[in-house]
Motif scaffolding. Structure first.
Motif, PDB file in Angstrom:
ATOM      1  N   PHE A 177      42.855 -11.838 -34.395  1.00 53.84           N
ATOM      2  CA  PHE A 177      41.830 -13.041 -34.471  1.00 53.84           C
ATOM      3  C   PHE A 177      40.433 -12.545 -34.166  1.00 53.84           C
ATOM      4  O   PHE A 177      39.493 -12.656 -34.977  1.00 53.84           O
ATOM      5  CB  PHE A 177      42.118 -14.134 -33.861  1.00 53.84           C
ATOM      6  N   TRP A 178      40.416 -11.727 -32.951  1.00 53.79           N
ATOM      7  CA  TRP A 178      39.001 -11.525 -32.292  1.00 53.79           C
ATOM      8  C   TRP A 178      38.343 -10.352 -33.187  1.00 53.79           C
ATOM      9  O   TRP A 178      37.329 -10.306 -33.317  1.00 53.79           O
ATOM     10  CB  TRP A 178      39.018 -11.415 -30.980  1.00 53.79           C
ATOM     11  N   TYR A 179      39.251  -9.453 -33.750  1.00 50.89           N
ATOM     12  CA  TYR A 179      38.816  -8.279 -34.669  1.00 50.89           C
ATOM     13  C   TYR A 179      38.021  -8.775 -35.862  1.00 50.89           C
ATOM     14  O   TYR A 179      37.099  -8.429 -36.211  1.00 50.89           O
ATOM     15  CB  TYR A 179      39.825  -7.347 -34.811  1.00 50.89           C
ATOM     16  N   ILE A 180      39.119  -9.899 -36.340  1.00 46.93           N
ATOM     17  CA  ILE A 180      38.557 -10.559 -37.686  1.00 46.93           C
ATOM     18  C   ILE A 180      37.017 -11.407 -37.518  1.00 46.93           C
ATOM     19  O   ILE A 180      36.238 -11.027 -38.029  1.00 46.93           O
ATOM     20  CB  ILE A 180      39.507 -11.335 -38.199  1.00 46.93           C
ATOM     21  N   ILE A 181      36.893 -11.959 -36.412  1.00 40.14           N
ATOM     22  CA  ILE A 181      35.676 -12.800 -36.245  1.00 40.14           C
ATOM     23  C   ILE A 181      34.744 -11.764 -35.677  1.00 40.14           C
ATOM     24  O   ILE A 181      33.586 -11.910 -36.358  1.00 40.14           O
ATOM     25  CB  ILE A 181      35.887 -13.762 -34.785  1.00 40.14           C
ATOM     26  N   GLY A 182      34.941 -10.661 -35.128  1.00 42.72           N
ATOM     27  CA  GLY A 182      33.957  -9.349 -34.719  1.00 42.72           C
ATOM     28  C   GLY A 182      33.440  -8.785 -36.263  1.00 42.72           C
ATOM     29  O   GLY A 182      32.543  -8.865 -36.295  1.00 42.72           O
ATOM     30  N   ALA A 183      34.499  -8.494 -37.028  1.00 47.00           N
ATOM     31  CA  ALA A 183      34.234  -7.980 -38.217  1.00 47.00           C
ATOM     32  C   ALA A 183      33.143  -8.870 -39.239  1.00 47.00           C
ATOM     33  O   ALA A 183      32.289  -8.543 -39.787  1.00 47.00           O
ATOM     34  CB  ALA A 183      35.365  -7.555 -39.042  1.00 47.00           C
ATOM     35  N   VAL A 184      33.630 -10.210 -39.275  1.00 49.85           N
ATOM     36  CA  VAL A 184      32.870 -11.274 -39.963  1.00 49.85           C
ATOM     37  C   VAL A 184      31.378 -11.492 -39.542  1.00 49.85           C
ATOM     38  O   VAL A 184      30.346 -11.378 -40.304  1.00 49.85           O
ATOM     39  CB  VAL A 184      33.669 -12.595 -39.902  1.00 49.85           C
TER      40      VAL A 184
END
Length: 55
Positions: free
Chosen positions: A12-19
Motif C-alpha cells: 500500500f505505502w509503496y503504491i502511494i509513494g509511486a503515485v
C-alpha cells in the motif's frame, strides 16, 4: 490459510509513494513545457511596456 495471509506483503505505502512521485513528475513536466509559451510575449512586453494588458 492463515500461513498464506502472513506471507503476503502489503504494498500500500509503496503504491502511494509511486503515485505521489508520478504526480510530482507530471506537474514538473507540464510546468517546464508551459514556460516556453510565454517567451515571445515577455520579449514584446520588454520592448514596449504599453503592449502589456497588465499595467
Amino acid at each position: 490459510m492463515r500461513e498464506k495471509l502472513e506471507q503476503e506483503k502489503d504494498y500500500f505505502w509503496y503504491i502511494i509513494g509511486a503515485v505521489v512521485v508520478a504526480v510530482g513528475i507530471a506537474m514538473w513536466v507540464v510546468k517546464s513545457s508551459e514556460h516556453g509559451k510565454y517567451v515571445t510575449s515577455e520579449q514584446a512586453i520588454q520592448e514596449d511596456s504599453s503592449f502589456s494588458a497588465y499595467r
